[in-house]
Design a protein around this motif. Structure first.
Motif, PDB file in Angstrom:
ATOM      1  N   GLY A   1       0.809  -1.216   0.000  1.00  0.00           N
ATOM      2  CA  GLY A   1       0.000   0.000   0.000  1.00  0.00           C
ATOM      3  C   GLY A   1       0.839   1.261   0.000  1.00  0.00           C
ATOM      4  N   TYR A   2       2.076   1.112   0.475  1.00  0.00           N
ATOM      5  CA  TYR A   2       2.972   2.277   0.565  1.00  0.00           C
ATOM      6  C   TYR A   2       3.702   2.530  -0.759  1.00  0.00           C
ATOM      7  CZ  TYR A   2       5.725   5.644   3.241  1.00  0.00           C
ATOM      8  OH  TYR A   2       6.279   6.806   3.723  1.00  0.00           O
ATOM      9  N   THR A   3       3.542   1.592  -1.697  1.00  0.00           N
ATOM     10  CA  THR A   3       4.224   1.738  -2.987  1.00  0.00           C
ATOM     11  C   THR A   3       3.271   2.309  -4.031  1.00  0.00           C
ATOM     12  OG1 THR A   3       3.567  -0.399  -3.931  1.00  0.00           O
ATOM     13  CG2 THR A   3       5.498  -0.394  -2.453  1.00  0.00           C
ATOM     14  N   LYS A   4       3.860   2.703  -5.164  1.00  0.00           N
ATOM     15  CA  LYS A   4       3.056   3.251  -6.254  1.00  0.00           C
ATOM     16  C   LYS A   4       2.455   2.142  -7.121  1.00  0.00           C
ATOM     17  CE  LYS A   4       4.302   7.735  -5.754  1.00  0.00           C
ATOM     18  NZ  LYS A   4       3.396   8.873  -5.635  1.00  0.00           N
ATOM     19  N   GLU A   5       2.647   0.858  -6.709  1.00  0.00           N
ATOM     20  CA  GLU A   5       2.075  -0.263  -7.473  1.00  0.00           C
ATOM     21  C   GLU A   5       0.562  -0.341  -7.262  1.00  0.00           C
ATOM     22  OE1 GLU A   5       4.166  -1.915  -9.507  1.00  0.00           O
ATOM     23  OE2 GLU A   5       5.567  -0.447  -8.652  1.00  0.00           O
ATOM     24  N   PHE A   6       0.082   0.260  -6.197  1.00  0.00           N
ATOM     25  CA  PHE A   6      -1.348   0.257  -5.883  1.00  0.00           C
ATOM     26  C   PHE A   6      -1.826   1.703  -5.752  1.00  0.00           C
ATOM     27  CE2 PHE A   6      -0.060  -3.950  -4.751  1.00  0.00           C
ATOM     28  CZ  PHE A   6      -1.174  -4.757  -4.978  1.00  0.00           C
ATOM     29  N   ASP A   7      -3.173   1.867  -5.793  1.00  0.00           N
ATOM     30  CA  ASP A   7      -3.726   3.227  -5.693  1.00  0.00           C
ATOM     31  C   ASP A   7      -3.940   3.677  -4.249  1.00  0.00           C
ATOM     32  OD1 ASP A   7      -3.772   3.667  -8.421  1.00  0.00           O
ATOM     33  OD2 ASP A   7      -5.750   2.751  -8.662  1.00  0.00           O
ATOM     34  N   ALA A   8      -3.691   2.777  -3.283  1.00  0.00           N
ATOM     35  CA  ALA A   8      -4.001   3.117  -1.885  1.00  0.00           C
ATOM     36  C   ALA A   8      -3.274   4.390  -1.445  1.00  0.00           C
ATOM     37  CB  ALA A   8      -3.634   1.954  -0.972  1.00  0.00           C
ATOM     38  N   GLU A   9      -2.020   4.546  -1.877  1.00  0.00           N
ATOM     39  CA  GLU A   9      -1.260   5.731  -1.436  1.00  0.00           C
ATOM     40  C   GLU A   9      -1.823   7.012  -2.069  1.00  0.00           C
ATOM     41  OE1 GLU A   9       1.194   7.730  -3.251  1.00  0.00           O
ATOM     42  OE2 GLU A   9       0.590   6.749  -5.110  1.00  0.00           O
ATOM     43  N   ARG A  10      -2.355   6.894  -3.292  1.00  0.00           N
ATOM     44  CA  ARG A  10      -2.954   8.086  -3.932  1.00  0.00           C
ATOM     45  C   ARG A  10      -4.227   8.503  -3.185  1.00  0.00           C
ATOM     46  NH1 ARG A  10      -6.604   8.087  -8.137  1.00  0.00           N
ATOM     47  NH2 ARG A  10      -5.987   6.010  -8.788  1.00  0.00           N
ATOM     48  N   HIS A  11      -5.034   7.528  -2.796  1.00  0.00           N
ATOM     49  CA  HIS A  11      -6.263   7.885  -2.061  1.00  0.00           C
ATOM     50  C   HIS A  11      -5.898   8.574  -0.736  1.00  0.00           C
ATOM     51  CE1 HIS A  11      -7.972   5.542  -5.145  1.00  0.00           C
ATOM     52  NE2 HIS A  11      -7.829   4.365  -4.592  1.00  0.00           N
ATOM     53  N   TYR A  12      -4.820   8.081  -0.108  1.00  0.00           N
ATOM     54  CA  TYR A  12      -4.357   8.646   1.167  1.00  0.00           C
ATOM     55  C   TYR A  12      -3.967  10.118   0.963  1.00  0.00           C
ATOM     56  CZ  TYR A  12      -1.474   8.507   5.498  1.00  0.00           C
ATOM     57  OH  TYR A  12      -0.917   8.720   6.727  1.00  0.00           O
ATOM     58  N   ARG A  13      -3.275  10.389  -0.153  1.00  0.00           N
ATOM     59  CA  ARG A  13      -2.852  11.775  -0.419  1.00  0.00           C
ATOM     60  C   ARG A  13      -4.050  12.629  -0.856  1.00  0.00           C
ATOM     61  NH1 ARG A  13      -0.208  12.043  -4.751  1.00  0.00           N
ATOM     62  NH2 ARG A  13      -0.035   9.887  -5.437  1.00  0.00           N
ATOM     63  N   ASP A  14      -4.940  12.030  -1.666  1.00  0.00           N
ATOM     64  CA  ASP A  14      -6.091  12.805  -2.187  1.00  0.00           C
ATOM     65  C   ASP A  14      -7.093  13.152  -1.082  1.00  0.00           C
ATOM     66  OD1 ASP A  14      -5.063  12.692  -4.752  1.00  0.00           O
ATOM     67  OD2 ASP A  14      -6.462  11.174  -5.493  1.00  0.00           O
ATOM     68  N   ALA A  15      -7.286  12.231  -0.136  1.00  0.00           N
ATOM     69  CA  ALA A  15      -8.322  12.456   0.887  1.00  0.00           C
ATOM     70  C   ALA A  15      -8.018  13.709   1.714  1.00  0.00           C
ATOM     71  CB  ALA A  15      -8.433  11.239   1.802  1.00  0.00           C
ATOM     72  N   LYS A  16      -6.749  13.950   2.002  1.00  0.00           N
ATOM     73  CA  LYS A  16      -6.386  15.005   2.967  1.00  0.00           C
ATOM     74  C   LYS A  16      -6.917  16.385   2.583  1.00  0.00           C
ATOM     75  CE  LYS A  16      -4.715  16.698   6.603  1.00  0.00           C
ATOM     76  NZ  LYS A  16      -5.350  16.382   7.915  1.00  0.00           N
ATOM     77  N   ILE A  17      -6.868  16.699   1.288  1.00  0.00           N
ATOM     78  CA  ILE A  17      -7.271  18.053   0.886  1.00  0.00           C
ATOM     79  C   ILE A  17      -8.748  18.328   1.183  1.00  0.00           C
ATOM     80  CG2 ILE A  17      -7.778  17.423  -1.538  1.00  0.00           C
ATOM     81  CD1 ILE A  17      -6.337  20.776  -0.252  1.00  0.00           C
ATOM     82  N   THR A  18      -9.550  17.248   1.241  1.00  0.00           N
ATOM     83  CA  THR A  18     -10.987  17.492   1.475  1.00  0.00           C
ATOM     84  C   THR A  18     -11.232  18.034   2.894  1.00  0.00           C
ATOM     85  OG1 THR A  18     -11.500  15.211   2.195  1.00  0.00           O
ATOM     86  CG2 THR A  18     -11.608  15.658  -0.171  1.00  0.00           C
ATOM     87  N   GLU A  19     -10.235  17.877   3.776  1.00  0.00           N
ATOM     88  CA  GLU A  19     -10.347  18.452   5.131  1.00  0.00           C
ATOM     89  C   GLU A  19      -9.892  19.908   5.149  1.00  0.00           C
ATOM     90  OE1 GLU A  19      -8.863  16.094   8.541  1.00  0.00           O
ATOM     91  OE2 GLU A  19      -8.257  14.656   7.021  1.00  0.00           O
ATOM     92  N   ILE A  20      -9.392  20.386   4.003  1.00  0.00           N
ATOM     93  CA  ILE A  20      -8.808  21.733   3.992  1.00  0.00           C
ATOM     94  C   ILE A  20      -9.565  22.699   3.079  1.00  0.00           C
ATOM     95  CG2 ILE A  20      -6.706  23.043   3.429  1.00  0.00           C
ATOM     96  CD1 ILE A  20      -5.115  20.477   4.235  1.00  0.00           C
ATOM     97  N   TYR A  21      -9.743  22.308   1.787  1.00  0.00           N
ATOM     98  CA  TYR A  21     -10.331  23.344   0.905  1.00  0.00           C
ATOM     99  C   TYR A  21     -11.842  23.465   1.105  1.00  0.00           C
ATOM    100  CZ  TYR A  21     -10.509  19.691  -2.951  1.00  0.00           C
ATOM    101  OH  TYR A  21     -10.676  18.589  -3.740  1.00  0.00           O
ATOM    102  N   GLU A  22     -12.353  24.614   0.630  1.00  0.00           N
ATOM    103  CA  GLU A  22     -13.754  25.029   0.835  1.00  0.00           C
ATOM    104  C   GLU A  22     -14.122  25.061   2.325  1.00  0.00           C
ATOM    105  OE1 GLU A  22     -16.638  24.197  -2.074  1.00  0.00           O
ATOM    106  OE2 GLU A  22     -15.145  23.677  -3.590  1.00  0.00           O
TER     107      GLU A  22
END
Ligand code: CAA
Length: 381
Positions: A342-363
């Protein structure tokens, strides 16, 4: 409030789900890695009517409702969170204030081509020194004859690098505080508009954001939205709708994290069995499934209040607060279930982890949502 979707909303959901599976999901990882703005996908969103979902057909929109918009945002963001925010900004932060506060001439010029997706819009409230404290605007709009001269800068403007026009907020009367802020629609191809470099970000890397500089930018008087001094209320009520879009984006990211973790847990073996047989994994999946459903109920409640024309500041803030923090929790669990992979770029799990964070910040950060909710709670509304 209806819990089940109407036939029309269900059809929209299926259309968006199929589109996301065929046209977004296969490319999302690469777009993220290459920081590639998905222009091809945005053109297809336009063809599907997804750039003006809740805009009436007379203004080139799809003529759907806000629950439909939330459903579509969840499905598109499940495929690609970057595409989700591009769509959300055009729908909620650009088209919605034009629909609500624009006159017919403004709607013809500045809403119809954006609701159809022929052009792309953005929203500029944030400044280097006015983020959460949105009333602390430094950008000014000085009336001169039949125009305003805009001076100042805005930052973190999602869609800024690509957009054709912006709903912009500026001070027309500094002494009046938040009642001295006015709203404008500004052609971003006008002289005096300079776009900064694309921001380098943790997540949603395929969507572009940048600063916008207004250097003696002349905007015709007829481009003011609403009356002078109405800008702060226009911005806040627009964000009440925008937060439904971001909460739905957060839901889509959480769904992606959950569905991929569920699939992985049935394939990956440890201790002689698929890890899905281990209670430690089962409990994480149970929490994810429960929180996703709870968030969706909050999001659809806020959207249905908007559809009924009822003020929904508190409900939108609750939906965004819960859905965004839930999304971060789900993305964290999804990555954990994938273990080292999950910590590698072979799976999308790390992208979801990075993408989710912004939803706590913008708007509006989670802290701002708590302010909006507590202020409503204390007033008894
Ligand atoms: N609808 C209508 N009017 C509203 C309103 C709403 N939702 N919220 C507030 N108002 C009115 C109030 O009624 C009040 O009016 P009166 O003076 O006539 O009573 C006036 O606006 C001022 O309200 P407050 O005193 O509550 O204002 P405040 O200065 O304390 O600010 C805040 C409140 C909630 C902190 C607000 O500044 C805020 O929401 N900040 C966060 C800003 C934000 O979300 N920025 C996001 C930028 S966009 C973005 O992120 C786009 C992207 O990248 C995708």
């Amino acid at each position: 409030m209806r819990i089940d979707l109407t036939d029309e909303q269900r059809l929209l959901q299926t259309t968006c789900r199929d589109f996301a599976a065929a046209e977004l999901l296969p490319h999302a990882r690469q777009w993220d890695e290459e920081k590639h703005f998905p222009a091809e996908a945005v053109t297809k969103l336009a063809e599907l009517g997804l750039l003006g979902i809740a805009v009436p057909m007379e203004w080139n929109g799809a003529g759907m409702d806000n629950v439909g918009y939330a459903v579509a945002m969840e499905e598109i963001s499940r495929g690609c969170a970057s595409t989700g925010v591009i769509m959300s900004v055009n729908n909620s932060l650009y088209c919605d204030p034009l629909l609500k506060y624009g006159n017919d001439e403004q709607k013809r010029a500045w809403l119809a081509p954006f609701a159809s997706g022929e052009k792309l819009g953005c929203f500029a409230l944030t400044e280097p020194e006015a983020g959460s404290d949105a009333a602390a605007q430094k950008t000014t709009a000085e009336k001169k004859g039949d125009a305003y001269v805009i001076r100042g800068s805005k930052n973190f403007i999602t869609n800024g690098p690509q957009a054709d026009a912006v709903v912009l907020f500026a001070m027309t009367n500094r002494a009046a505080g938040n009642k001295g802020i006015s709203a404008f629609v500004v052609d971003l191809h006008s002289p005096g508009v300079v776009r900064g470099h694309k921001d380098r970000k943790l997540g949603i890397c395929a969507s572009g954001s940048c600063s916008l500089f207004f250097e003696e930018c002349v905007v015709p008087l007829k481009n003011r939205l609403g009356a002078e001094g109405d800008g702060f209320k226009i911005a806040m009520s627009t964000l009440d709708g925008g937060r439904i879009g971001i909460a739905s984006q957060a839901l889509g990211i959480a769904r992606a994290a959950y569905e991929e973790a569920l699939h992985y847990s049935k394939e990956r073996k440890a201790f002689g069995q698929p890890i899905a047989q281990l209670q430690a994994i089962q409990f994480m999946l149970a929490d994810m499934a429960t929180e996703i459903d709870a968030a969706r109920l909050l999001v659809h409640r806020a959207a249905s209040l908007k559809d009924r024309g009822v003020r929904h500041s508190r409900e939108s803030a609750m939906a965004k607060l819960f859905a965004s923090e839930m999304s971060t929790r789900c993305a964290n669990k999804g990555l954990q279930i994938h273990g080292g992979y999950g910590y590698t770029k072979e799976f999308d799990a790390e992208r979801h982890y990075r993408d989710a964070k912004i939803t706590e910040i913008y708007e509006g950060t989670s802290e701002i949502q708590r302010l909006v909710i507590s202020s409503a709670v204390l007033k008894g509304s």
